[in-house]
Design a protein around this motif. Structure first.
Motif, short mmCIF file in Angstrom:
data_model
loop_
_atom_site.label_atom_id
_atom_site.label_comp_id
_atom_site.label_asym_id
_atom_site.label_seq_id
_atom_site.Cartn_x
_atom_site.Cartn_y
_atom_site.Cartn_z
N LYS A 51 0.85 -1.19 0.00
CA LYS A 51 0.00 0.00 0.00
C LYS A 51 0.89 1.24 0.00
O LYS A 51 1.80 1.35 0.82
N PHE A 76 -13.32 8.22 -2.97
CA PHE A 76 -12.42 7.81 -4.05
C PHE A 76 -12.25 8.93 -5.09
O PHE A 76 -13.14 9.77 -5.28
N ASP A 81 -15.85 4.70 -9.76
CA ASP A 81 -15.49 3.62 -8.86
C ASP A 81 -16.62 3.39 -7.86
O ASP A 81 -17.04 4.30 -7.15
N SER A 136 -7.42 -0.42 -0.47
CA SER A 136 -6.79 -0.67 -1.77
C SER A 136 -5.34 -1.08 -1.59
O SER A 136 -4.59 -0.44 -0.85
N THR A 138 -1.83 -3.37 -3.71
CA THR A 138 -1.27 -3.77 -4.99
C THR A 138 -0.22 -4.84 -4.73
O THR A 138 0.11 -5.14 -3.57
N ILE A 175 -8.79 -6.43 -8.86
CA ILE A 175 -9.75 -5.58 -9.55
C ILE A 175 -9.98 -6.08 -10.96
O ILE A 175 -9.05 -6.50 -11.65
N ASN A 199 -15.64 -4.16 -7.24
CA ASN A 199 -14.50 -4.84 -7.86
C ASN A 199 -14.29 -4.51 -9.34
O ASN A 199 -13.36 -5.00 -9.95
N LYS A 201 -13.61 -1.76 -12.41
CA LYS A 201 -13.12 -0.42 -12.73
C LYS A 201 -12.79 -0.34 -14.23
O LYS A 201 -12.58 -1.36 -14.89
N GLU A 210 -4.50 -3.07 -8.98
CA GLU A 210 -5.12 -2.94 -7.66
C GLU A 210 -5.81 -4.22 -7.20
O GLU A 210 -6.43 -4.94 -7.99
N TRP A 211 -5.68 -4.50 -5.92
CA TRP A 211 -6.42 -5.55 -5.23
C TRP A 211 -7.13 -4.89 -4.05
O TRP A 211 -6.66 -3.87 -3.53
N ARG A 212 -8.26 -5.47 -3.63
CA ARG A 212 -9.02 -4.83 -2.57
C ARG A 212 -9.41 -5.78 -1.45
O ARG A 212 -9.80 -6.92 -1.68
#
Length: 340
Positions: A51, A76, A81, A136, A138, A175, A199, A201, A210-212
């Motif tokens: 992050k 955001f 989003d 968020s 990565t 994402i 999820n 975008k 990006e991963w959430r």
């Protein structure tokens, strides 16, 4: 989009990806995302995420007090989003609306009557995400776009093990970047539609990788809500501040940006000189970070410029150890050097 129910599991599809919601005895068990490109590498095998943070009071507070901020979508920077227009409530039955707005549904029904679906569409994000927050992440710590856009090169990046997080969460989910956004009909299962909303975008953001994490509100409390302008909603209402604390074991490393130590990009030879001198920092935020790294002996890296044999300028990561000599003075020792 199709919807199926099987053994308490609901599955929806969006542009080739599947989104699953599992329920047992009327209680949520799990959310799952499956994308074709991730099948060779199961999501469960990824135990390390990053992050990025700019250098400011909020980010330094998050690092030194060890918490992740579970954002509300109205905060955001991308207006599409988690966009409420992604969700189509026209075919949602009253049971679905009750599930979304419990325990406020009866009050809403008295005020809005048959127009409650219009109200749902307009205010869904503000209200529903009082029950949930988004973190968020990565998969890389050397993404130049993220350094430039989020960490501003003088910021930092943390490495987190999501398996060590003590609070209730789902994911991280990768994402789903799409060429065109199209609406999601809420017919039988609002939960899968909500998972898709969080999820999906536009493909223009794909470079962020990006991963959430989807984070649940603490038991007995709602998260602070934000309106469409990103302002705090109902400030008089006592709510959780969205600071989700984690233990020191969950923090795997911290990477300092190319301009954290100096006001210009660091070159390898400059970093080598640090072992011969001490550094006096006037910036209180940098001092606070370095003090934290020294106190807890956090594995620390520095992102720096390296010239290889072909005289190309590249970025490399170098491990350092931070020592605090006084309130203003620090010394760094290089642990490894990957210079070509």
């Amino acid at each position: 989009m199709k919807n199926y129910k099987f053994m308490g599991t609901y599955t929806d599809y969006y542009d080739g990806w599947s989104y699953e919601y599992e329920e047992k005895c009327g209680k949520m068990v799990d959310w799952r995302v499956c994308c074709p490109s991730c099948r060779k590498l199961p999501i469960e095998n990824l135990s390390s995420f990053f992050k990025y943070y700019a250098l400011n009071e909020y980010s330094v507070d998050a690092l030194t007090k060890m918490y992740l901020y579970a954002s509300h979508p109205n905060q955001f920077n991308d207006p599409f989003d988690c966009c409420e227009d992604l969700l189509d409530f026209t075919s949602a039955n009253e049971e679905i609306l009750k599930a979304i707005y419990y325990p406020m549904f009866d009050d809403f029904k008295k005020v809005y009557g048959e127009n409650i679906r219009d109200y749902t569409h307009e205010h869904f994000k503000t209200l529903f995400y009082g029950k949930m927050g988004i973190v968020s992440l990565t998969t890389k710590e050397d993404n130049l776009c993220l350094w430039a856009n989020y960490a501003k090169e003088n910021g930092f990046c943390i490495q987190i093990n999501p398996n060590k997080l003590p609070f209730q969460h789902w994911g991280p989910f990768p994402i789903h970047y799409v060429e065109k956004l199209h609406s999601i009909k809420i017919e039988k299962c609002a939960q899968t539609a909500i998972l898709m909303q969080t999820n999906i975008k536009s493909k223009c953001w794909q470079s962020e990788d990006e991963w959430r994490l989807l984070v649940s509100n603490p038991l007995g409390m709602d998260f602070v809500r934000f309106d469409k302008d990103g302002d705090e909603y109902c400030k008089h209402f006592k709510a959780h501040n969205r600071h989700m604390r984690y233990p020191i074991e969950a923090l795997l490393s911290v990477t300092l940006g190319p301009k954290f130590l100096f006001e210009h990009d660091i070159k390898c030879e400059e970093l080598s000189l640090l072992e011969q001198k001490v550094i006096c920092y006037q910036n209180p935020l940098k001092r606070k970070i370095l003090s934290f790294l020294s106190r807890y002996n956090i594995p620390t890296k520095v992102l720096l410029a390296v010239s290889n044999k072909k005289e190309n300028l590249l970025l490399d990561l170098v491990m350092v150890h931070v020592y605090k000599l006084s309130d203003f003075v620090f010394k760094l020792f290089i642990q490894t050097n990957n210079k070509d």
